[in-house]
Structure formats: C-alpha cells, structure tokens
Design a protein around this motif. Structure first.
Motif, PDB file in Angstrom:
ATOM      1  N   THR A 152       0.808  -1.223   0.000  1.00 39.41           N
ATOM      2  CA  THR A 152       0.000   0.000   0.000  1.00 39.41           C
ATOM      3  C   THR A 152       0.838   1.270   0.000  1.00 39.41           C
ATOM      4  O   THR A 152       0.690   2.145  -0.864  1.00 39.41           O
ATOM      5  N   VAL A 153       1.706   1.415   0.991  1.00 37.42           N
ATOM      6  CA  VAL A 153       2.504   2.638   1.107  1.00 37.42           C
ATOM      7  C   VAL A 153       3.422   2.795  -0.097  1.00 37.42           C
ATOM      8  O   VAL A 153       3.594   3.907  -0.626  1.00 37.42           O
ATOM      9  N   LYS A 154       3.992   1.698  -0.559  1.00 36.44           N
ATOM     10  CA  LYS A 154       4.850   1.762  -1.746  1.00 36.44           C
ATOM     11  C   LYS A 154       4.065   2.290  -2.948  1.00 36.44           C
ATOM     12  O   LYS A 154       4.560   3.123  -3.722  1.00 36.44           O
ATOM     13  N   GLY A 155       2.835   1.779  -3.118  1.00 39.46           N
ATOM     14  CA  GLY A 155       2.011   2.206  -4.246  1.00 39.46           C
ATOM     15  C   GLY A 155       1.616   3.666  -4.159  1.00 39.46           C
ATOM     16  O   GLY A 155       1.681   4.398  -5.156  1.00 39.46           O
ATOM     17  N   ILE A 156       1.236   4.125  -2.968  1.00 41.51           N
ATOM     18  CA  ILE A 156       0.835   5.525  -2.798  1.00 41.51           C
ATOM     19  C   ILE A 156       2.029   6.447  -3.018  1.00 41.51           C
ATOM     20  O   ILE A 156       1.902   7.510  -3.652  1.00 41.51           O
ATOM     21  N   ALA A 157       3.189   6.057  -2.517  1.00 46.28           N
ATOM     22  CA  ALA A 157       4.396   6.868  -2.732  1.00 46.28           C
ATOM     23  C   ALA A 157       4.722   6.956  -4.219  1.00 46.28           C
ATOM     24  O   ALA A 157       5.169   8.005  -4.709  1.00 46.28           O
ATOM     25  N   HIS A 158       4.491   5.858  -4.926  1.00 44.06           N
ATOM     26  CA  HIS A 158       4.730   5.849  -6.378  1.00 44.06           C
ATOM     27  C   HIS A 158       3.786   6.823  -7.083  1.00 44.06           C
ATOM     28  O   HIS A 158       4.213   7.551  -7.996  1.00 44.06           O
ATOM     29  N   VAL A 159       2.520   6.851  -6.655  1.00 44.78           N
ATOM     30  CA  VAL A 159       1.559   7.795  -7.236  1.00 44.78           C
ATOM     31  C   VAL A 159       2.011   9.230  -6.990  1.00 44.78           C
ATOM     32  O   VAL A 159       1.947  10.080  -7.894  1.00 44.78           O
ATOM     33  N   CYS A 160       2.471   9.510  -5.781  1.00 45.86           N
ATOM     34  CA  CYS A 160       2.964  10.854  -5.465  1.00 45.86           C
ATOM     35  C   CYS A 160       4.125  11.240  -6.376  1.00 45.86           C
ATOM     36  O   CYS A 160       4.166  12.359  -6.919  1.00 45.86           O
ATOM     37  N   GLN A 202       1.688  -4.048  -9.410  1.00 43.77           N
ATOM     38  CA  GLN A 202       2.972  -3.429  -9.750  1.00 43.77           C
ATOM     39  C   GLN A 202       3.028  -3.079 -11.233  1.00 43.77           C
ATOM     40  O   GLN A 202       3.499  -2.006 -11.620  1.00 43.77           O
ATOM     41  N   GLY A 203       2.536  -3.980 -12.066  1.00 40.25           N
ATOM     42  CA  GLY A 203       2.531  -3.724 -13.498  1.00 40.25           C
ATOM     43  C   GLY A 203       1.598  -2.589 -13.883  1.00 40.25           C
ATOM     44  O   GLY A 203       1.930  -1.763 -14.740  1.00 40.25           O
ATOM     45  N   LEU A 204       0.433  -2.520 -13.232  1.00 39.25           N
ATOM     46  CA  LEU A 204      -0.541  -1.479 -13.571  1.00 39.25           C
ATOM     47  C   LEU A 204      -0.077  -0.090 -13.149  1.00 39.25           C
ATOM     48  O   LEU A 204      -0.250   0.879 -13.895  1.00 39.25           O
ATOM     49  N   ILE A 205       0.526   0.022 -11.976  1.00 34.24           N
ATOM     50  CA  ILE A 205       0.917   1.358 -11.506  1.00 34.24           C
ATOM     51  C   ILE A 205       2.205   1.849 -12.158  1.00 34.24           C
ATOM     52  O   ILE A 205       2.553   3.025 -12.023  1.00 34.24           O
ATOM     53  N   THR A 206       2.873   0.968 -12.888  1.00 34.21           N
ATOM     54  CA  THR A 206       4.046   1.406 -13.657  1.00 34.21           C
ATOM     55  C   THR A 206       3.707   1.516 -15.143  1.00 34.21           C
ATOM     56  O   THR A 206       4.591   1.754 -15.959  1.00 34.21           O
ATOM     57  N   GLY A 207       2.425   1.355 -15.482  1.00 34.11           N
ATOM     58  CA  GLY A 207       1.980   1.532 -16.856  1.00 34.11           C
ATOM     59  C   GLY A 207       1.712   3.000 -17.148  1.00 34.11           C
ATOM     60  O   GLY A 207       2.318   3.896 -16.534  1.00 34.11           O
ATOM     61  N   SER A 208       0.794   3.269 -18.042  1.00 33.83           N
ATOM     62  CA  SER A 208       0.481   4.658 -18.381  1.00 33.83           C
ATOM     63  C   SER A 208      -0.076   5.379 -17.160  1.00 33.83           C
ATOM     64  O   SER A 208      -0.599   4.756 -16.220  1.00 33.83           O
ATOM     65  N   TYR A 209      -0.010   6.697 -17.192  1.00 34.23           N
ATOM     66  CA  TYR A 209      -0.486   7.494 -16.054  1.00 34.23           C
ATOM     67  C   TYR A 209      -1.986   7.277 -15.806  1.00 34.23           C
ATOM     68  O   TYR A 209      -2.384   7.008 -14.651  1.00 34.23           O
ATOM     69  N   ARG A 261      -3.735   4.660 -16.569  1.00 34.39           N
ATOM     70  CA  ARG A 261      -3.881   3.274 -16.109  1.00 34.39           C
ATOM     71  C   ARG A 261      -3.581   3.181 -14.620  1.00 34.39           C
ATOM     72  O   ARG A 261      -4.284   2.506 -13.857  1.00 34.39           O
ATOM     73  N   MET A 262      -2.511   3.844 -14.192  1.00 32.16           N
ATOM     74  CA  MET A 262      -2.161   3.872 -12.775  1.00 32.16           C
ATOM     75  C   MET A 262      -3.295   4.459 -11.945  1.00 32.16           C
ATOM     76  O   MET A 262      -3.673   3.907 -10.898  1.00 32.16           O
ATOM     77  N   LEU A 263      -3.856   5.575 -12.398  1.00 31.61           N
ATOM     78  CA  LEU A 263      -4.933   6.221 -11.650  1.00 31.61           C
ATOM     79  C   LEU A 263      -6.173   5.338 -11.579  1.00 31.61           C
ATOM     80  O   LEU A 263      -6.864   5.305 -10.551  1.00 31.61           O
ATOM     81  N   GLY A 264      -6.468   4.608 -12.642  1.00 36.28           N
ATOM     82  CA  GLY A 264      -7.585   3.673 -12.617  1.00 36.28           C
ATOM     83  C   GLY A 264      -7.384   2.576 -11.592  1.00 36.28           C
ATOM     84  O   GLY A 264      -8.315   2.192 -10.880  1.00 36.28           O
ATOM     85  N   ALA A 265      -6.151   2.084 -11.514  1.00 36.87           N
ATOM     86  CA  ALA A 265      -5.834   1.018 -10.556  1.00 36.87           C
ATOM     87  C   ALA A 265      -5.993   1.499  -9.118  1.00 36.87           C
ATOM     88  O   ALA A 265      -6.617   0.826  -8.287  1.00 36.87           O
ATOM     89  N   VAL A 266      -5.428   2.669  -8.815  1.00 33.75           N
ATOM     90  CA  VAL A 266      -5.498   3.141  -7.427  1.00 33.75           C
ATOM     91  C   VAL A 266      -6.921   3.558  -7.064  1.00 33.75           C
ATOM     92  O   VAL A 266      -7.328   3.424  -5.898  1.00 33.75           O
ATOM     93  N   MET A 267      -7.693   4.030  -8.031  1.00 38.39           N
ATOM     94  CA  MET A 267      -9.102   4.331  -7.771  1.00 38.39           C
ATOM     95  C   MET A 267      -9.845   3.057  -7.351  1.00 38.39           C
ATOM     96  O   MET A 267     -10.625   3.061  -6.389  1.00 38.39           O
ATOM     97  N   ALA A 268      -9.601   1.975  -8.067  1.00 44.38           N
ATOM     98  CA  ALA A 268     -10.256   0.703  -7.735  1.00 44.38           C
ATOM     99  C   ALA A 268      -9.865   0.236  -6.342  1.00 44.38           C
ATOM    100  O   ALA A 268     -10.714  -0.211  -5.556  1.00 44.38           O
ATOM    101  N   PHE A 305      -9.128   0.012 -17.991  1.00 43.40           N
ATOM    102  CA  PHE A 305      -8.278  -1.168 -17.962  1.00 43.40           C
ATOM    103  C   PHE A 305      -7.607  -1.303 -16.598  1.00 43.40           C
ATOM    104  O   PHE A 305      -7.595  -2.394 -16.001  1.00 43.40           O
ATOM    105  N   GLY A 306      -7.041  -0.218 -16.096  1.00 47.27           N
ATOM    106  CA  GLY A 306      -6.382  -0.264 -14.794  1.00 47.27           C
ATOM    107  C   GLY A 306      -7.323  -0.678 -13.684  1.00 47.27           C
ATOM    108  O   GLY A 306      -6.977  -1.514 -12.833  1.00 47.27           O
ATOM    109  N   ALA A 307      -8.535  -0.102 -13.687  1.00 47.83           N
ATOM    110  CA  ALA A 307      -9.507  -0.419 -12.640  1.00 47.83           C
ATOM    111  C   ALA A 307      -9.981  -1.866 -12.736  1.00 47.83           C
ATOM    112  O   ALA A 307     -10.017  -2.596 -11.740  1.00 47.83           O
ATOM    113  N   ASN A 308     -10.349  -2.292 -13.947  1.00 47.28           N
ATOM    114  CA  ASN A 308     -10.886  -3.643 -14.117  1.00 47.28           C
ATOM    115  C   ASN A 308      -9.865  -4.730 -13.825  1.00 47.28           C
ATOM    116  O   ASN A 308     -10.183  -5.747 -13.196  1.00 47.28           O
TER     117      ASN A 308
END
Length: 224
Positions: free
Chosen positions: A30-38, A114-121, A123-130, A201-204
């Motif tokens: 979780t924290v790793k992913g949020i830091a990556h978004v930041c 990990q793959g989704l949050i390092t994809g397109s911007y 896509r990353m936002l869709g993943a973290v929204m989900a 795609f990221g969310a689904n």
C-alpha cells in the motif's frame, strides 16, 4: 464468498495464519504504491493528484509519527489477536513474504498491481481508484471477522489493541474520502477516449486480480 465466510465461520489457528500472512503481504504494497503515485504525479505536474495522495500517504505513515503508521497498527493488532486467541508467535509484516502460507494468487495480485501502476499514467490512476474504492468494504468486513472471533480479549482491550487498526481507516469517513479523492484524480485526467480506456483497464484488471485472490483465499480457508 470469502468475506461472508470470514464473518460466519470461526478461525482456526491455521486459517488465521492464512488470513494474517496473506493480508500482511497484500497490504505491505500500500505505502509503496501511494508513494509511487505521489512521485509520478509530481513528474506529470498534476498538482491536484500530488496534493491529495500526499495527504493519503501522510495518513498511512502516521502523520509524521512512526508509532502511528498504519502498517505498525496492523502488525501490532494482528499479532496481539493471534497471541491471545491462538497462542501464535509474532509475525512481522516484512517477514510475511517468506511465509509458506502465501498463496499463488496473492503473489499474482502484487505482480498485477505493480505492473498497472508502472503503466500509463491514466492506467495507474484507474488502478489506485479501484483499490481505494474497495478498501472501506474490505476493512469493514475484516473488522467484523475479528469481532466475530474474539473470545479472550475483553472489549476495551480488544478495541484499544486490535480494532484500533480498522477504526483508524473506517471511522470519520477516512476511506470514503480516499475513494472520492481517487475518483476526482481520475476525472481530472480523463481527457479523451484513450485516457478513458486506460483508466478502465487499470480499474478492471485491479478488481479481477483482487477477486481472484479472495476466491482463492476462500478455497484455501474452506480446505483448512
């Protein structure tokens, strides 16, 4: 099915270990992913997303106080419960990756995220929204599971030492606000059909990976 199972079927020491170790390893990301978004939002000059997710990161990391980091709350809460109910030794969050109870679907879930949050911007936002939209329901069910299984801790001690982790996320609408913030970030960055497709795609894919993990956890829990 797994969520229904958790609130209607008592844990055994083995099924509690299954829950604890996989939840530790899932949530350690979780924290790793949020830091990556930041970090990515800063490079994208997306100030709104940076501000909102920096706030979320601050909450997850105790607003500057290490003892109040949500990871530490989680670790302490689940270890107190495991010791009181099942006489289990302490498990550190950072040790969970070495547990032999980590199922393949939890490993796949982490790889997928990990793959989704390092994809397109988008896509990353869709993943973290989900993820943010799923969090409140997940944590509410898990809190009920601990309440359902608590036999040895008196109510005040249970709330103070175990339920505190879940309440820190659920009470005062924290997770609901996180979900709304993530939706707003998606809205801000949905400028054309390509953005929308990437967000979807990221969310689904996030929800598919998580559902696959919960279904596999259900199968494992039933077998135990």
């Amino acid at each position: 099915n797994y969520f229904k199972h958790l609130t209607s079927t008592s844990w055994t020491p083995e099924s509690y270990i299954l829950f604890r170790d996989n939840f530790f390893y899932r949530t350690e990301l979780t924290v790793k992913g949020i830091a990556h978004v930041c970090s990515r939002s800063a490079f994208e000059n997306d100030m709104d997303t940076l501000v909102l997710f920096t706030h979320i990161l601050s909450e997850e990391t105790g607003m500057g106080e290490k003892a109040k980091c949500h990871e530490i709350f989680m670790e302490n809460a689940l270890n107190v419960f495991g010791a009181a109910e099942y006489n289990l030794p302490e498990m550190k969050v950072q040790q969970a990756k070495n547990s032999d109870r980590i199922i393949a679907e939890t490993l796949q879930y982490r790889d997928t995220i990990q793959g989704l949050i390092t994809g397109s911007y988008p896509r990353m936002l869709g993943a973290v929204m989900a993820l943010e939209n799923h969090a409140d329901k997940m944590l509410t069910v898990f809190r009920e599971a601990f309440r359902f299984n608590n036999k040895n801790l008196d109510p005040s001690e249970f709330i103070k030492k175990v339920e505190v982790y879940f309440n820190a996320h659920i009470e005062n609408g924290v997770e609901d606000r996180h979900a709304q913030d993530a939706k707003q970030c998606v809205h801000n960055n949905c400028n054309n059909q390509e953005d929308l497709d990437e967000i979807k795609f990221g969310a689904n894919e996030t929800l598919k990976a998580q559902l696959k993990m919960w279904n596999a956890m259900f199968d494992q829990a039933v077998s135990l």
